[in-house]
Write a protein that holds these residues in place. Structure first.
Motif, PDB file in Angstrom:
ATOM      1  N   PRO A 144       0.928  -1.134  -0.004  1.00 32.42           N
ATOM      2  CA  PRO A 144       0.068  -0.223  -0.144  1.00 32.42           C
ATOM      3  C   PRO A 144       0.869   1.484   0.007  1.00 32.42           C
ATOM      4  O   PRO A 144       0.293   2.281  -0.272  1.00 32.42           O
ATOM      5  N   MET A 145       1.822   1.155   0.350  1.00 32.74           N
ATOM      6  CA  MET A 145       2.827   2.218   0.696  1.00 32.74           C
ATOM      7  C   MET A 145       3.700   2.459  -0.774  1.00 32.74           C
ATOM      8  O   MET A 145       3.595   3.609  -1.137  1.00 32.74           O
ATOM      9  N   MET A 183       8.472  -0.874   5.414  1.00 29.77           N
ATOM     10  CA  MET A 183       8.188  -1.436   6.690  1.00 29.77           C
ATOM     11  C   MET A 183       6.753  -2.088   6.516  1.00 29.77           C
ATOM     12  O   MET A 183       6.540  -3.241   7.112  1.00 29.77           O
ATOM     13  N   ILE A 184       5.994  -1.504   5.862  1.00 27.45           N
ATOM     14  CA  ILE A 184       4.616  -2.011   5.918  1.00 27.45           C
ATOM     15  C   ILE A 184       4.649  -3.228   5.102  1.00 27.45           C
ATOM     16  O   ILE A 184       3.625  -4.187   5.360  1.00 27.45           O
ATOM     17  N   ASP A 216       5.438  -5.823   7.458  1.00 24.10           N
ATOM     18  CA  ASP A 216       4.553  -6.393   8.421  1.00 24.10           C
ATOM     19  C   ASP A 216       3.352  -6.919   7.656  1.00 24.10           C
ATOM     20  O   ASP A 216       2.778  -7.976   8.379  1.00 24.10           O
ATOM     21  N   LEU A 217       3.043  -6.825   6.636  1.00 25.93           N
ATOM     22  CA  LEU A 217       1.910  -7.501   5.853  1.00 25.93           C
ATOM     23  C   LEU A 217       2.381  -8.746   5.622  1.00 25.93           C
ATOM     24  O   LEU A 217       1.694  -9.853   5.471  1.00 25.93           O
ATOM     25  N   ARG A 255       4.745 -10.750   7.290  1.00 24.74           N
ATOM     26  CA  ARG A 255       4.521 -11.211   8.663  1.00 24.74           C
ATOM     27  C   ARG A 255       3.024 -11.701   8.885  1.00 24.74           C
ATOM     28  O   ARG A 255       2.745 -12.809   9.510  1.00 24.74           O
ATOM     29  N   LYS A 256       2.034 -10.795   8.705  1.00 27.13           N
ATOM     30  CA  LYS A 256       0.550 -11.105   9.038  1.00 27.13           C
ATOM     31  C   LYS A 256       0.309 -12.161   8.110  1.00 27.13           C
ATOM     32  O   LYS A 256      -0.581 -12.865   8.713  1.00 27.13           O
ATOM     33  N   TYR A 301      -7.175  -2.640   4.133  1.00 26.08           N
ATOM     34  CA  TYR A 301      -6.562  -1.674   2.907  1.00 26.08           C
ATOM     35  C   TYR A 301      -7.309  -1.632   1.614  1.00 26.08           C
ATOM     36  O   TYR A 301      -6.785  -1.016   0.633  1.00 26.08           O
ATOM     37  N   ARG A 313      -2.215   7.836  -4.272  1.00 20.67           N
ATOM     38  CA  ARG A 313      -2.069   7.222  -3.170  1.00 20.67           C
ATOM     39  C   ARG A 313      -3.429   7.586  -2.241  1.00 20.67           C
ATOM     40  O   ARG A 313      -3.831   6.940  -1.318  1.00 20.67           O
ATOM     41  N   HIS A 325      -7.007   6.781  -1.757  1.00 16.86           N
ATOM     42  CA  HIS A 325      -8.080   5.801  -2.016  1.00 16.86           C
ATOM     43  C   HIS A 325      -9.014   5.575  -0.747  1.00 16.86           C
ATOM     44  O   HIS A 325      -8.517   5.462   0.477  1.00 16.86           O
ATOM     45  N   PRO A 344     -11.553   1.507   3.870  1.00 19.89           N
ATOM     46  CA  PRO A 344     -12.909   0.771   3.829  1.00 19.89           C
ATOM     47  C   PRO A 344     -13.162   0.741   5.409  1.00 19.89           C
ATOM     48  O   PRO A 344     -14.492   0.575   5.827  1.00 19.89           O
ATOM     49  N   GLN A 351      10.055   2.477  14.077  1.00 15.84           N
ATOM     50  CA  GLN A 351      10.284   1.796  12.916  1.00 15.84           C
ATOM     51  C   GLN A 351      11.513   0.710  13.338  1.00 15.84           C
ATOM     52  O   GLN A 351      11.546  -0.232  12.761  1.00 15.84           O
ATOM     53  N   ARG A 397       2.756  -2.586  15.895  1.00 17.67           N
ATOM     54  CA  ARG A 397       2.075  -1.911  14.788  1.00 17.67           C
ATOM     55  C   ARG A 397       0.847  -2.659  14.413  1.00 17.67           C
ATOM     56  O   ARG A 397       0.484  -2.595  13.191  1.00 17.67           O
ATOM     57  N   LEU A 410      -2.058  -1.837  11.444  1.00 17.08           N
ATOM     58  CA  LEU A 410      -2.368  -2.464  10.391  1.00 17.08           C
ATOM     59  C   LEU A 410      -3.927  -2.835  10.395  1.00 17.08           C
ATOM     60  O   LEU A 410      -4.249  -2.587   9.333  1.00 17.08           O
ATOM     61  N   GLY A 438      -5.429   0.266   8.676  1.00 12.76           N
ATOM     62  CA  GLY A 438      -4.854   0.539   7.254  1.00 12.76           C
ATOM     63  C   GLY A 438      -4.081   1.344   7.144  1.00 12.76           C
ATOM     64  O   GLY A 438      -3.983   2.261   6.067  1.00 12.76           O
ATOM     65  N   VAL A 439      -3.063   1.719   8.017  1.00 11.19           N
ATOM     66  CA  VAL A 439      -2.165   2.841   8.010  1.00 11.19           C
ATOM     67  C   VAL A 439      -1.063   2.276   6.954  1.00 11.19           C
ATOM     68  O   VAL A 439      -0.725   1.114   7.191  1.00 11.19           O
ATOM     69  N   THR A 440      -0.428   3.109   6.201  1.00 10.46           N
ATOM     70  CA  THR A 440       0.463   2.711   5.293  1.00 10.46           C
ATOM     71  C   THR A 440       1.750   3.244   5.438  1.00 10.46           C
ATOM     72  O   THR A 440       2.939   2.979   5.126  1.00 10.46           O
ATOM     73  N   GLY A 441       1.797   4.324   6.367  1.00  7.84           N
ATOM     74  CA  GLY A 441       3.247   5.022   6.741  1.00  7.84           C
ATOM     75  C   GLY A 441       2.835   6.279   7.789  1.00  7.84           C
ATOM     76  O   GLY A 441       1.553   6.196   8.350  1.00  7.84           O
TER      77      GLY A 441
END
Lengths: 149, 190
Positions: free
Chosen positions: A47-48, A60-61, A64-65, A67-68, A90, B30, B32, B35, B102, B140, B144, B147-150
């Motif tokens: 998504p990033m 990083m995201i 994380d994804l 790992r999920k 997402y 970026r 969108h 949900p 991070q 984090r 997740l 829906g955080v991307t950064g």
């Protein structure tokens, strides 16, 4: 000589395992789970950093994804369940295959319509050719034929 | 007539395509829709960043309008954003930080909490502190689920604890005016 080469070969082996250890390593109970993990990380979009899948991305995201996904695969969740899990968070965006709905249906319909339109155009222009001939000319030709008899 | 349609049809198709592509030049890829919109904040149990004995759940959002701001000391844009957040705070807005680090790897955990706290205290000492408190998203997980991307990202949460707006990127006067102001007034009036 052979002894030396064996020694060097085993040293190389050691090096290669070390290089591997610095990357993420995930252990799976079954081969099917491992296959599912690799399949999903290729099909889920980061998504990033757009236009990269989460297997490919270093963000990083994405880590994380991954790992999920690993966690969910290990819990025994199905492919569809994991995709839904990601979509809930997402959006449809996260999965490379877009869903078919009122807006996206045109992605499939437009090319088909375009081709159909072209076929209709070609067929119609072919059919109309004999129509162009003049009635008067036909009659004249007919007359000539009659006269020749 | 036939000739005219044959002439106009490609032209119309071309203009349609040109308009479609032209719009694409100005759209933000970026952007969108979340949900999570109009849905409650996903459940969580997380500690306070500065005092890990305090824990927060979704109940902290009930009864007031909250701006939940995702940030970290490592995030450059966040440092630019914080002074404006302070201005919003001085206007009476309730801003809560969702902090994540991070360098903390959920599988290993390289950094100690004390170290993170020290960094945060130092950063907010320099820039000022717009946050009522900070929720520490240790692994984090909440990020997740949201829906955080950064970072930075900001959520507008209404009095029932529902997400009403999800903004990716920093908040500045322009973004506030165009995106937040009307929704904020609406949510506040409810």
């Amino acid at each position: 000589m052979i002894r030396y080469s064996v020694f060097i070969f085993s040293l190389l082996l050691l090096l290669s395992t070390q290089a591997h250890a610095s990357e993420e390593t995930y252990q799976f109970d079954t081969d099917a789970q491992s296959a599912l993990f690799f399949e999903l990380t290729k099909e889920l979009r980061c998504p990033m950093c757009q236009n990269q899948n989460i297997a490919d991305s270093d963000a990083m995201i994405a880590a994380d994804l991954r790992r999920k996904v690993y966690q969910l695969v290990n819990e025994g969740q199905s492919r569809e369940q994991i995709i839904d899990y990601m979509k809930q968070r997402y959006g449809d965006f996260v999965y490379y295959q877009p869903p078919v709905n009122a807006t996206t249906v045109w992605l499939w319909l437009l090319p088909v319509l375009f081709v159909l339109f072209g076929i209709v155009l070609v067929v119609r222009s072919r059919q109309q050719k004999p129509m162009i001939q003049d009635k008067a000319k036909l009659e004249a030709a007919e007359k000539l034929l009659e006269e020749d008899k | 007539m036939r000739k005219l349609t044959f002439f106009l049809l490609p032209l119309v198709l071309f203009i349609g395509l040109a308009i479609f592509l032209f719009q694409g030049l100005f759209s933000n890829p970026r952007e969108h829709e979340s949900p999570l919109l109009n849905k409650p904040v996903p459940s969580f149990v997380l500690p306070d960043l500065m005092d890990t004995d305090i824990t927060y759940t979704t109940e902290v959002f009930v009864g007031k309008v909250t701006l939940l701001n995702v940030w970290g000391v490592w995030c450059v844009t966040c440092a630019v954003e914080i002074p404006y957040l302070e201005q919003l705070k001085s206007e009476g807005k309730h801003i809560v930080g969702l902090y994540y680090d991070q360098d903390i790897d959920p599988d290993f955990g390289i950094k100690t909490v004390a170290r993170v706290q020290q960094e945060v205290a130092q950063k907010l000492g320099q820039l000022g502190n717009p946050y009522a408190y900070n929720i520490f998203d240790v692994k984090r997980d909440l990020s997740l689920d949201l829906g955080v991307t950064g970072a930075p990202e900001t959520f507008l949460i209404d009095k029932q604890g529902k997400v009403r707006l999800h903004h990716i990127g920093d908040i500045n006067p322009r973004v506030w005016q165009n995106k937040f102001e009307s929704v904020y007034a609406e949510v506040l009036a409810e």
